[in-house]
Design a protein around this motif. Structure first.
Motif, PDB file in Angstrom:
ATOM      1  N   ARG A  33       0.839  -1.205   0.000  1.00 45.29           N
ATOM      2  CA  ARG A  33       0.000   0.000   0.000  1.00 45.29           C
ATOM      3  C   ARG A  33       0.870   1.250   0.000  1.00 45.29           C
ATOM      4  O   ARG A  33       0.563   2.225  -0.704  1.00 45.29           O
ATOM      5  N   MET A  34       1.952   1.250   0.782  1.00 47.76           N
ATOM      6  CA  MET A  34       2.839   2.409   0.814  1.00 47.76           C
ATOM      7  C   MET A  34       3.442   2.659  -0.565  1.00 47.76           C
ATOM      8  O   MET A  34       3.549   3.812  -1.004  1.00 47.76           O
ATOM      9  N   ARG A  35       3.817   1.591  -1.264  1.00 49.16           N
ATOM     10  CA  ARG A  35       4.366   1.761  -2.614  1.00 49.16           C
ATOM     11  C   ARG A  35       3.319   2.353  -3.555  1.00 49.16           C
ATOM     12  O   ARG A  35       3.621   3.250  -4.354  1.00 49.16           O
ATOM     13  N   ARG A  36       2.086   1.859  -3.478  1.00 49.87           N
ATOM     14  CA  ARG A  36       1.024   2.397  -4.340  1.00 49.87           C
ATOM     15  C   ARG A  36       0.761   3.866  -4.029  1.00 49.87           C
ATOM     16  O   ARG A  36       0.632   4.697  -4.944  1.00 49.87           O
ATOM     17  N   ASP A  37       0.687   4.207  -2.748  1.00 50.90           N
ATOM     18  CA  ASP A  37       0.448   5.599  -2.351  1.00 50.90           C
ATOM     19  C   ASP A  37       1.592   6.500  -2.816  1.00 50.90           C
ATOM     20  O   ASP A  37       1.366   7.655  -3.222  1.00 50.90           O
ATOM     21  N   ARG A  60       3.548   6.016  -5.490  1.00 50.66           N
ATOM     22  CA  ARG A  60       3.473   6.217  -6.936  1.00 50.66           C
ATOM     23  C   ARG A  60       2.370   7.212  -7.298  1.00 50.66           C
ATOM     24  O   ARG A  60       2.538   8.051  -8.197  1.00 50.66           O
ATOM     25  N   GLN A  61       1.258   7.148  -6.582  1.00 48.49           N
ATOM     26  CA  GLN A  61       0.172   8.100  -6.837  1.00 48.49           C
ATOM     27  C   GLN A  61       0.608   9.524  -6.500  1.00 48.49           C
ATOM     28  O   GLN A  61       0.344  10.472  -7.249  1.00 48.49           O
ATOM     29  N   LEU A  62       1.281   9.692  -5.355  1.00 49.76           N
ATOM     30  CA  LEU A  62       1.786  11.007  -4.950  1.00 49.76           C
ATOM     31  C   LEU A  62       2.795  11.533  -5.958  1.00 49.76           C
ATOM     32  O   LEU A  62       2.724  12.689  -6.389  1.00 49.76           O
ATOM     33  N   ARG A  63       3.723  10.681  -6.343  1.00 45.96           N
ATOM     34  CA  ARG A  63       4.775  11.074  -7.295  1.00 45.96           C
ATOM     35  C   ARG A  63       4.175  11.524  -8.619  1.00 45.96           C
ATOM     36  O   ARG A  63       4.537  12.572  -9.170  1.00 45.96           O
ATOM     37  N   ASP A  64       3.256  10.750  -9.131  1.00 44.65           N
ATOM     38  CA  ASP A  64       2.735  11.020 -10.476  1.00 44.65           C
ATOM     39  C   ASP A  64       1.716  12.155 -10.503  1.00 44.65           C
ATOM     40  O   ASP A  64       1.584  12.846 -11.520  1.00 44.65           O
TER      41      ASP A  64
END
Length: 369
Positions: A274-278, A280-284
């Motif tokens: 979940r941290m990785r998904r969050d 990537r969403q923040l980054r993009d």
């Protein structure tokens, strides 16, 4: 590789008591003599290799970029003592080339289902949440032993540290990869530790030194008639740190549940995903695709890798309010910090919690005596 935050400072308690503690442990027949021997040997190597910065900068056989970088560092070093009232000694007026990318490697360890670090306690300096090694091989060996015992383990390279004034700390070649301003901020941070340090309170010590670093850098730029810093990088760092802290909070809640080990293990993996998904969403969505933390987030994750986050920033707003109270008077600020530091731990924490809101909308107070 871009790191979440340049490493520094955290090793200082060990070296502050290095030589007296080593003698004490020898007399007590401590089983960790080998560990203290490598600490003593590594510190001795640094002491022996130091050369005055002025001598290096004046040597035409030295790399011109290094010489220019060191000369710039000395302007910041003088500013630190003359304008920020930080210790005026030989620290960071010396240079040593260690021939490796990090001066030490810290080993962090936690139980598989806990975010409580394995601590190591020492006379005078108190307890710290890692063990430091001057050899990467020795750090890896310690990490392997911890993994065999079922611990979550992480190794972090450290470019610089402070001995809190016990020795004249040098500028180390591992710091030369930084720009002139980053090196200046490191000097401000580490000299703040020399000025004041509280045993057994990493969050207090690092937040205080981080505030001195940030405010000192702001004043250093004003002194040189430079515009304010672009806050994009700082904003991204703060957002990334908050992302990690949110994950830590969810993991703490998870570990408090009475679940079977295998189910706990599966849900732990899910939280890291979940941290990785969050991320990537923040980054993009907000960072225009900046990849500065990609390498960190895509590496194997465990509890131990989360430990350093939050240590440097937790009480920065409280210290900023304290600085405002005393009208930006550095001497009065340091007196106020020392007063806080002398409080019992629970009272000190309560005072820090109240500080950012306690004086909102009120006139600036007189210096704390």
């Amino acid at each position: 590789m871009n790191r979440p935050r340049p490493s520094h400072g955290v090793l200082d308690p060990l070296l502050r008591l290095l030589f007296p503690a080593l003698m004490l442990l020898l007399l007590n027949g401590c089983s960790s003599i080998g560990y203290y021997n490598q600490l003593a040997g590594g510190q001795l190597q640094l002491l022996r290799g130091r050369t005055p910065v002025a001598q290096v900068a004046a040597d035409p056989s030295r790399d011109p970029t290094l010489r220019a970088h060191l000369l710039q560092s000395q302007q910041a070093r003088s500013f630190a003592s003359q304008h920020l009232h930080l210790p005026d000694n030989r620290s960071y007026r010396l240079y040593v080339d260690i021939g490796r990318p990090y001066v030490v490697w810290n080993v962090f360890a936690t139980p598989e289902f806990s975010l409580s670090p394995q601590t190591h306690c020492f006379p005078i300096a108190g307890c710290v949440a890692y063990r430091g090694y001057y050899s990467q091989g020795a750090a890896r060996g310690e990490a392997a032993l911890q993994k065999q015992q079922g611990m979550d383990v992480a190794i972090g390279g450290v470019e610089a540290y402070s001995t809190l004034g016990w020795f004249d700390d040098p500028i180390i070649s591992s710091m030369m990869q930084w720009g002139d301003e980053r090196l200046a901020t490191l000097i401000f941070h580490e000299l703040a530790h020399q000025r004041f340090y509280v045993k057994d309170d990493t969050e207090f010590n690092e937040s205080y030194a981080t505030f001195v670093e940030q405010e000192g850098t702001r004043q250093w730029r004003t002194y040189r008639a430079l515009p304010p810093l672009n806050n994009t990088e700082l904003r991204q760092r703060d957002q990334f740190t908050q992302l990690v802290l949110d994950t830590r909070k969810r993991l703490e809640q998870l570990y408090a549940l009475p679940l079977p080990a295998e189910q706990m293990r599966q849900r732990k993996v899910q939280e890291f995903e979940r941290m990785r998904r969050d991320y990537r969403q923040l980054r993009d969505s907000q960072w225009a695709g900046s990849t500065r933390y990609d390498a960190w987030i895509n590496a194997p994750l465990n509890n131990a890798r989360l430990l350093p986050f939050g240590l440097y920033d937790q009480w920065v707003p409280a210290f900023a309010e304290l600085f405002k109270q005393v009208n930006g008077d550095w001497l009065a600020f340091f007196l106020a910090v020392e007063k806080l530091g002398r409080l019992p731990a629970d009272q000190r924490k309560a005072a820090l919690i109240k500080l950012p809101d306690a004086f909102a909308g009120q006139p600036v107070a007189a210096p704390v005596q």
